[in-house]
Structures are given as C-alpha cells and as structure tokens.
Write an enzyme that holds these catalytic residues in place. Sequence first.
Site, PDB file in Angstrom:
ATOM      1  N   GLU A  94       0.720  -1.724   0.038  1.00  0.00           N
ATOM      2  CA  GLU A  94      -0.689   0.190   0.107  1.00  0.00           C
ATOM      3  C   GLU A  94       0.794   1.448   0.233  1.00  0.00           C
ATOM      4  OE1 GLU A  94      -3.533   0.461   3.424  1.00  0.00           O
ATOM      5  OE2 GLU A  94      -3.994   1.740   2.455  1.00  0.00           O
TER       6      GLU A  94
ATOM      7  N   LYS B 178      -7.119  -0.805  11.798  1.00  0.00           N
ATOM      8  CA  LYS B 178      -6.122  -1.691  10.540  1.00  0.00           C
ATOM      9  C   LYS B 178      -4.874   0.133   9.818  1.00  0.00           C
ATOM     10  CE  LYS B 178      -5.613  -1.323   5.800  1.00  0.00           C
ATOM     11  NZ  LYS B 178      -5.096  -0.159   4.511  1.00  0.00           N
TER      12      LYS B 178
ATOM     13  N   ASP C  84       5.122 -14.284  11.147  1.00  0.00           N
ATOM     14  CA  ASP C  84       3.663 -15.129  11.578  1.00  0.00           C
ATOM     15  C   ASP C  84       2.715 -13.740  11.450  1.00  0.00           C
ATOM     16  OD1 ASP C  84       0.918 -15.681  11.166  1.00  0.00           O
ATOM     17  OD2 ASP C  84       1.499 -18.058  12.435  1.00  0.00           O
TER      18      ASP C  84
ATOM     19  N   HIS D 185      -2.095  10.621   1.121  1.00  0.00           N
ATOM     20  CA  HIS D 185      -2.695   8.790   0.489  1.00  0.00           C
ATOM     21  C   HIS D 185      -2.460   8.928  -1.150  1.00  0.00           C
ATOM     22  CE1 HIS D 185      -3.405   5.047   0.064  1.00  0.00           C
ATOM     23  NE2 HIS D 185      -4.435   5.070  -0.408  1.00  0.00           N
TER      24      HIS D 185
HETATM   25  C1  LIG Z   1       1.853  10.904   2.836  1.00  0.00           C
HETATM   26  C2  LIG Z   1       1.855  12.308   4.414  1.00  0.00           C
HETATM   27  C3  LIG Z   1       3.334  11.892   5.211  1.00  0.00           C
HETATM   28  C4  LIG Z   1       2.960  12.801   3.080  1.00  0.00           C
HETATM   29  O1  LIG Z   1       2.740  14.516   3.704  1.00  0.00           O
HETATM   30  P1  LIG Z   1       2.966  15.608   3.290  1.00  0.00           P
HETATM   31  O2  LIG Z   1       3.225  16.542   4.410  1.00  0.00           O
HETATM   32  O3  LIG Z   1       2.744  15.893   1.984  1.00  0.00           O
HETATM   33  O4  LIG Z   1       4.642  15.247   4.070  1.00  0.00           O
HETATM   34  P2  LIG Z   1       6.244  15.584   3.388  1.00  0.00           P
HETATM   35  O5  LIG Z   1       6.761  15.547   1.519  1.00  0.00           O
HETATM   36  O6  LIG Z   1       6.539  17.009   4.398  1.00  0.00           O
HETATM   37  O7  LIG Z   1       7.456  15.217   3.827  1.00  0.00           O
HETATM   38  C5  LIG Z   1       7.673  14.948   5.605  1.00  0.00           C
HETATM   39  C6  LIG Z   1       7.793  14.294   5.812  1.00  0.00           C
HETATM   40  O8  LIG Z   1       7.064  12.686   5.484  1.00  0.00           O
HETATM   41  C7  LIG Z   1       8.469  11.363   4.579  1.00  0.00           C
HETATM   42  N1  LIG Z   1       7.545  11.346   3.473  1.00  0.00           N
HETATM   43  C8  LIG Z   1       6.734  12.104   2.682  1.00  0.00           C
HETATM   44  N2  LIG Z   1       6.486  11.935   1.209  1.00  0.00           N
HETATM   45  C9  LIG Z   1       7.355  11.290   1.329  1.00  0.00           C
HETATM   46  C10 LIG Z   1       7.798   9.693   0.024  1.00  0.00           C
HETATM   47  N3  LIG Z   1       6.886  10.060  -1.080  1.00  0.00           N
HETATM   48  N4  LIG Z   1       9.033   8.761   0.192  1.00  0.00           N
HETATM   49  C11 LIG Z   1       9.492   9.178   1.314  1.00  0.00           C
HETATM   50  N5  LIG Z   1       8.977  10.308   2.577  1.00  0.00           N
HETATM   51  C12 LIG Z   1       8.305   9.951   2.331  1.00  0.00           C
HETATM   52  C13 LIG Z   1       9.525  11.661   4.580  1.00  0.00           C
HETATM   53  O9  LIG Z   1       9.528  12.023   5.715  1.00  0.00           O
HETATM   54  C14 LIG Z   1       9.492  13.280   5.080  1.00  0.00           C
HETATM   55  O10 LIG Z   1      10.521  14.276   5.488  1.00  0.00           O
HETATM   56  P3  LIG Z   1      11.775  14.363   4.341  1.00  0.00           P
HETATM   57  O11 LIG Z   1      11.986  13.391   4.001  1.00  0.00           O
HETATM   58  O12 LIG Z   1      10.958  14.999   3.686  1.00  0.00           O
HETATM   59  O13 LIG Z   1      12.873  14.346   5.482  1.00  0.00           O
HETATM   60  C15 LIG Z   1       0.874  12.595   4.873  1.00  0.00           C
HETATM   61  O14 LIG Z   1      -0.251  12.848   4.511  1.00  0.00           O
HETATM   62  C16 LIG Z   1       0.558  11.127   5.788  1.00  0.00           C
HETATM   63  O15 LIG Z   1       0.852  11.106   6.928  1.00  0.00           O
HETATM   64  N6  LIG Z   1      -0.686  11.188   5.428  1.00  0.00           N
HETATM   65  C17 LIG Z   1      -0.978   9.725   5.968  1.00  0.00           C
HETATM   66  C18 LIG Z   1      -1.258   8.295   5.346  1.00  0.00           C
HETATM   67  C19 LIG Z   1      -1.350   6.786   5.890  1.00  0.00           C
HETATM   68  O16 LIG Z   1      -2.448   7.310   7.083  1.00  0.00           O
HETATM   69  N7  LIG Z   1      -1.321   6.079   4.978  1.00  0.00           N
HETATM   70  C20 LIG Z   1      -2.110   4.824   4.996  1.00  0.00           C
HETATM   71  C21 LIG Z   1      -3.096   4.752   4.486  1.00  0.00           C
HETATM   72  S1  LIG Z   1      -5.150   4.945   4.793  1.00  0.00           S
HETATM   73  C22 LIG Z   1      -5.278   3.581   4.996  1.00  0.00           C
HETATM   74  O17 LIG Z   1      -5.025   2.537   4.916  1.00  0.00           O
HETATM   75  C23 LIG Z   1      -5.733   4.131   6.900  1.00  0.00           C
HETATM   76  C24 LIG Z   1      -6.885   4.807   7.663  1.00  0.00           C
HETATM   77  C25 LIG Z   1      -6.455   5.767   7.348  1.00  0.00           C
HETATM   78  O18 LIG Z   1      -7.237   4.131   6.761  1.00  0.00           O
HETATM   79  C26 LIG Z   1      -6.133   4.544   9.299  1.00  0.00           C
HETATM   80  C27 LIG Z   1      -7.607   5.509   9.756  1.00  0.00           C
HETATM   81  O19 LIG Z   1      -8.080   5.375   9.494  1.00  0.00           O
HETATM   82  O20 LIG Z   1      -7.200   5.434  10.937  1.00  0.00           O
HETATM   83  N1  LIG Z   2      -1.682 -20.247  15.606  1.00  0.00           N
HETATM   84  C1  LIG Z   2      -0.823 -20.205  15.232  1.00  0.00           C
HETATM   85  O1  LIG Z   2      -0.225 -19.360  15.754  1.00  0.00           O
HETATM   86  C2  LIG Z   2       0.227 -21.381  14.956  1.00  0.00           C
HETATM   87  C3  LIG Z   2       1.342 -20.692  14.559  1.00  0.00           C
HETATM   88  N2  LIG Z   2       2.109 -22.146  13.681  1.00  0.00           N
HETATM   89  C4  LIG Z   2       3.298 -21.274  13.070  1.00  0.00           C
HETATM   90  O2  LIG Z   2       4.234 -21.768  13.987  1.00  0.00           O
HETATM   91  C5  LIG Z   2       5.945 -21.091  13.617  1.00  0.00           C
HETATM   92  C6  LIG Z   2       6.406 -20.363  14.897  1.00  0.00           C
HETATM   93  O3  LIG Z   2       6.359 -21.912  15.762  1.00  0.00           O
HETATM   94  P1  LIG Z   2       8.189 -21.660  16.620  1.00  0.00           P
HETATM   95  O4  LIG Z   2       7.381 -23.122  17.832  1.00  0.00           O
HETATM   96  O5  LIG Z   2       8.440 -19.763  17.172  1.00  0.00           O
HETATM   97  O6  LIG Z   2       9.689 -21.970  15.381  1.00  0.00           O
HETATM   98  P2  LIG Z   2      10.483 -23.250  15.587  1.00  0.00           P
HETATM   99  O7  LIG Z   2       9.194 -25.029  16.241  1.00  0.00           O
HETATM  100  O8  LIG Z   2      10.387 -24.059  14.005  1.00  0.00           O
HETATM  101  O9  LIG Z   2      11.416 -22.547  16.929  1.00  0.00           O
HETATM  102  C7  LIG Z   2      11.035 -23.057  17.700  1.00  0.00           C
HETATM  103  C8  LIG Z   2      12.443 -23.205  19.118  1.00  0.00           C
HETATM  104  O10 LIG Z   2      13.551 -23.049  18.411  1.00  0.00           O
HETATM  105  C9  LIG Z   2      14.583 -23.943  19.645  1.00  0.00           C
HETATM  106  N3  LIG Z   2      15.449 -22.701  19.813  1.00  0.00           N
HETATM  107  C10 LIG Z   2      16.653 -22.508  19.162  1.00  0.00           C
HETATM  108  N4  LIG Z   2      16.765 -21.033  19.198  1.00  0.00           N
HETATM  109  C11 LIG Z   2      15.891 -20.857  20.542  1.00  0.00           C
HETATM  110  C12 LIG Z   2      15.769 -19.117  21.017  1.00  0.00           C
HETATM  111  N5  LIG Z   2      16.864 -18.200  21.322  1.00  0.00           N
HETATM  112  N6  LIG Z   2      14.926 -19.296  21.637  1.00  0.00           N
HETATM  113  C13 LIG Z   2      13.790 -19.483  21.529  1.00  0.00           C
HETATM  114  N7  LIG Z   2      13.905 -20.985  21.372  1.00  0.00           N
HETATM  115  C14 LIG Z   2      15.006 -21.418  20.598  1.00  0.00           C
HETATM  116  C15 LIG Z   2      13.649 -24.388  20.839  1.00  0.00           C
HETATM  117  O11 LIG Z   2      13.710 -25.679  20.739  1.00  0.00           O
HETATM  118  C16 LIG Z   2      12.338 -23.422  19.963  1.00  0.00           C
HETATM  119  O12 LIG Z   2      10.843 -24.701  20.650  1.00  0.00           O
HETATM  120  C17 LIG Z   2       5.508 -20.316  12.581  1.00  0.00           C
HETATM  121  O13 LIG Z   2       5.782 -20.548  11.813  1.00  0.00           O
HETATM  122  C18 LIG Z   2       3.822 -19.936  12.171  1.00  0.00           C
HETATM  123  O14 LIG Z   2       3.446 -19.494  11.581  1.00  0.00           O
HETATM  124  C19 LIG Z   2       2.136 -23.391  13.668  1.00  0.00           C
HETATM  125  C20 LIG Z   2       1.186 -23.565  14.265  1.00  0.00           C
HETATM  126  C21 LIG Z   2      -0.015 -23.062  14.752  1.00  0.00           C
END
Ligand SMILES: CC(C)(COP(=O)([O-])OP(=O)([O-])OC[C@H]1O[C@@H](n2cnc3c(N)ncnc32)[C@H](O)[C@@H]1OP(=O)([O-])[O-])[C@@H](O)C(=O)NCCC(=O)NCCSC(=O)C[C@@](C)(O)CC(=O)[O-]
Ligand SMILES: NC(=O)C1=CN([C@@H]2O[C@H](COP(=O)(O)OP(=O)(O)OC[C@H]3O[C@@H](n4cnc5c(N)ncnc54)[C@H](O)[C@@H]3O)[C@@H](O)[C@H]2O)C=CC1
Length: 426
Positions: free
Chosen positions: A83, A267, A283, A381
């Site tokens: 997005e 969202k 995940d 946006h």
């Molecule tokens: C989009 C902006 C940031 C523009 O805002 P602006 O005021 O036009 O930005 P600007 O040109 O003044 O730039 C300010 C800074 O924004 C960043 N920036 C700005 N443009 C760029 C770009 N092209 N590429 C990389 N970075 C960018 C960058 O950090 C920049 O600083 P700088 O780099 O200039 O020092 C602002 O309008 C904003 O934050 N809008 C909100 C956008 C948003 O929320 N998007 C999510 C999608 S909508 C959605 O799915 C969720 C929603 C909205 O439904 C959730 C809800 O309802 O609560």
């Molecule tokens: N409902 C859900 O969310 C479900 C998710 N999954 C999937 O399970 C996966 C994740 O399972 P995991 O148990 O995390 O993976 P995993 O079983 O691959 O790894 C975990 C194991 O790694 C070992 N390990 C090594 N270094 C470790 C460290 N620093 N810290 C902790 N453990 C260490 C331990 O033996 C531990 O049990 C994901 O791919 C997920 O999508 C599976 C079933 C259901």
Amino acid sequence: MTRDSRLPSMRSMTPLERLRHISEAAGLSAEDQQLLTQPGALPLDVADGMIENVVGTFELPLGVASNFLINGKNLLVPMVVEEPSVVAAASFMAKLARDSGGFFTSSTLPLMRAQIQIVGMSDPHGARQVVLEHKAEIIARANAKDTVLIGMGGGCKDVEVHVFDSTPRGPMVVAHLIVDVRDAMGANTVNSMAEAVSPYIEQITGATVRLRILSNLADLRLARARVTLSPEILTTAEYTGHEVIEGVLDAYTFAQIDPYRAATHNKGIMNGIDPVIVATGNDWRAVEAGAHAWAARSGRYTSLTRWEKNQQGHLVGSIELPMPVGLVGGATKTHPLARWALRLMQVQSAQELGEIAAAVGLAQNLAALRALSTEGIQRGHMALHARNIALLAGATGGAIQRIAALMAQEKNVSVDRAKALLATNA
Ligand SMILES: CC(C)(COP(=O)([O-])OP(=O)([O-])OC[C@H]1O[C@@H](n2cnc3c(N)ncnc32)[C@H](O)[C@@H]1OP(=O)([O-])[O-])[C@@H](O)C(=O)NCCC(=O)NCCSC(=O)C[C@@](C)(O)CC(=O)[O-]
Ligand SMILES: NC(=O)C1=CN([C@@H]2O[C@H](COP(=O)(O)OP(=O)(O)OC[C@H]3O[C@@H](n4cnc5c(N)ncnc54)[C@H](O)[C@@H]3O)[C@@H](O)[C@H]2O)C=CC1
C-alpha cells in the site's frame, strides 16, 4: 546503529542509491547489499522447503522507514507492504517524534499460552483442582520436550486452569501451559508441550483431552510504545498544534466508542505493524489475530492505542498489544531477506523486535489520525497512490512519475485522467 537515520532526501533517490545509503548508515556488508540486488533473493529450493506445492516466489516492495528514534537508538525499519503512503507516513511521524525524544518502549516476558481442552467429566471444578495439584509434574513433563529452550532460560513456567461449567457439550475444563518461549514465536514449541502432557492429564483426571494448541490471544506477551509530541511540533501551515491535538483526541475518542470506526483505526495501526512482521518472516496472521482479540477483550471492540493530553498540553500516545514474534523458527531463519531485515535493525531479542513493531504501529496511527482530523486522508495518500493509478493506466518508465505528479497537482487522481494525460503525451 548509532548513526543518524535521517537520510538525505530518500524519496528523491533511486532504489539502488537508497540501498547504498541505508547499507552505509546501518553498516551492512557487501553481501547484504547484493542480497537485495540479485534476482531471486529467496531461492526456489528454499521456498520449496518452506511451504507445499511451490511453483515460484511472489515479490512485494520492501521499503525502509527512516527517522525512527526508539529508546534513544536510531533505527531504520524495513517494511514489506503493497500500500502506498504507509512507509512515508511512518517516516513522517518518526521525524516529528524524534524532535521530542522519539519513542519509548517496554515489554513483558515472552510468555505464550498453550490450551489443553478437557471434556467428558461431570465435576469440572474437581478436575481443575486435580490438574493444579499435579502442576509440578505437568511442568516437568512439558519441559522434558524442549531442552534447547530450557538451556536458554525458557520453558513451561506455570499452569492455569479455566472452568466452563455449562456448554452445549457439558462441562469443559481448559488447562493453559504458560511457556516462556524466549526468542521464538513459539507456536510449535508450545503445541509440542501441550501434546506431550496430555496423556498424563487424561490419566490424572480420568477425562478426555481434545484440542492441544496455542492461544493466539497472547495476552501475557505484550509490547508497549509511547510517544509525546508538543503543539509546536504538530503545527502545520494550515493548523495550529492545538487544533491538531484536539483533532487527534476527537478521532481517538471516535475509535474508542464505536467499533465501526475502531476497526478502521486499528487497520491503520496494523498498516505499520504488519509490514515489519512480514519483512522479518514472522507470522502476521498470528499478530493480527492477537491484536484484534486483545482489542475486544473488554467485550466491546475498541482502539488499540490511547491518545491523551498531558498537563503541558502535549499529545501523549501509547499502545500495548500482544506481540508473538520471533527471531528463530518459522521463516525468520530460512528467508534470507528476513535475516537481512533483522540485521538492518540490529535487534538482539524477540522482545526488542516486538517493541519496534509496536512503535511503528503507534507512529502509523498518529499519521492517519493527524491527516484524517485535519486535511483528510486523500491529499497525502492519493498523491502517492497516483503512481499506482498511472501504472494501471499503462504508464511506463519516466511517465509513471510524470503522470502521477500531474494528477496530484490537479487533485484529480483517476485512471481516466491518467489515460487522458498519457494520450496527450503529458
Ligand atoms: C503521506 C504523508 C506522509 C505526506 O505528508 P506531506 O505533508 O505531504 O509530507 P512532506 O512532503 O512534508 O514530507 C514530510 C516527511 O514525510 C515523509 N515522506 C513524505 N513523502 C514521502 C515519499 N514520497 N517518500 C518517502 N518519504 C516521504 C518523509 O519522512 C518526509 O520528510 P523528509 O524526507 O522530507 O525530511 C502524509 O499525508 C500522511 O502521513 N498521511 C497519512 C497516510 C496514511 O495514513 N496512509 C495509510 C493508508 S490509508 C489507510 O489505509 C488507513 C486509514 C487512514 O484508513 C486508517 C484510519 O482510518 O485511521
Ligand atoms: N496458531 C498459530 O499461530 C500457529 C502458528 N504456527 C507456526 O509456528 C511457527 C513458529 O513456531 P516456533 O515454535 O516459534 O518455531 P520452531 O519450532 O521452528 O522453533 C522454536 C524452537 O527453536 C529452538 N530455539 C533455538 N534457539 C532459540 C531461542 N533463542 N529462543 C527460543 N527457542 C529457540 C527451541 O527448541 C524452540 O522450541 C510459525 O511458522 C507459525 O506460523 C504453527 C501452528 C499454529
């Protein structure tokens, strides 16, 4: 990373220039740079080992949000998302936040719950007590399953038992294993433990165990982030900082009281969190499920964030939510770009990764609320979405940016307009 992550005008660079800049800022190796430029960063044989019936790999853009200052540390945040405006919005709010100290985060221990469903008894409260009387043995049996985890200080720490006196299927008892999964997401870990202890639970209760599976409501594994912004920082050309703050507070209250709005509000938060989860091979369904179940824990679905005004009149935002993410297990170890993403952020623990994701979610929420409660979402946006529309209308090469800029300037971002501009060779 100690270097300032405010990179010079990232937006005007080519992808290769950006990669060079962030590699330098984060101290990434030459191999790490190559990983992103070579075709097929996820080799087919690795993909084939990850899921079933693989026929190829599917790419999404990987962007890097700049300006993040979290607990005093500069950070570049990798975000994989389809997005437009998400990465820009996160970078923008991080830029505002860093001038007031950035984000501050904390988290609980990485405790997951595995549920063991016990049925077929007429004395559920008695059965509950039997399970609790055998807690030490249950914990020992669970821990015998994962010596690696125990060696790291993790493992099953506690057992809880929940009673459902009356269900359409009679009384039901649900035992929870509370497991410290350290740096794993932990699903497989806790599922194995739940399966391992179930025969023993059947033996001591005389009842029948059915499901043995983790709960995605990871309410013992919480990540938190907090930010404070002064009215001066929030001031725009059209709005005073006080107006912005009042607007954000009204927007937040709307999400607090109305589930229709809360779903969209959340969202927007997940717009920030999911791309970090995906970029690190975690995940995202588990994080999504946990977040929304947590948002409804009072019985009414509500906002995942809170926005308040402190005594100085500054805006204070905070978020707390389940964050079941890992640095090992799942795709986090197998996907080369997931490893790359972790190296870029230099995270040392799963807890730290969860805290970063929470901070990005909070930043993303502020961006949306700030835009929505002032100028509206479409200007910022749509200006960025215009490139997608230009692509959709058939623009290629330099025409994509040119047509997008024209449409944004005219405030008429539509496929029809893009086609018309293309036809006139604009
Ligand atoms: C989009 C902006 C940031 C523009 O805002 P602006 O005021 O036009 O930005 P600007 O040109 O003044 O730039 C300010 C800074 O924004 C960043 N920036 C700005 N443009 C760029 C770009 N092209 N590429 C990389 N970075 C960018 C960058 O950090 C920049 O600083 P700088 O780099 O200039 O020092 C602002 O309008 C904003 O934050 N809008 C909100 C956008 C948003 O929320 N998007 C999510 C999608 S909508 C959605 O799915 C969720 C929603 C909205 O439904 C959730 C809800 O309802 O609560
Ligand atoms: N409902 C859900 O969310 C479900 C998710 N999954 C999937 O399970 C996966 C994740 O399972 P995991 O148990 O995390 O993976 P995993 O079983 O691959 O790894 C975990 C194991 O790694 C070992 N390990 C090594 N270094 C470790 C460290 N620093 N810290 C902790 N453990 C260490 C331990 O033996 C531990 O049990 C994901 O791919 C997920 O999508 C599976 C079933 C259901």
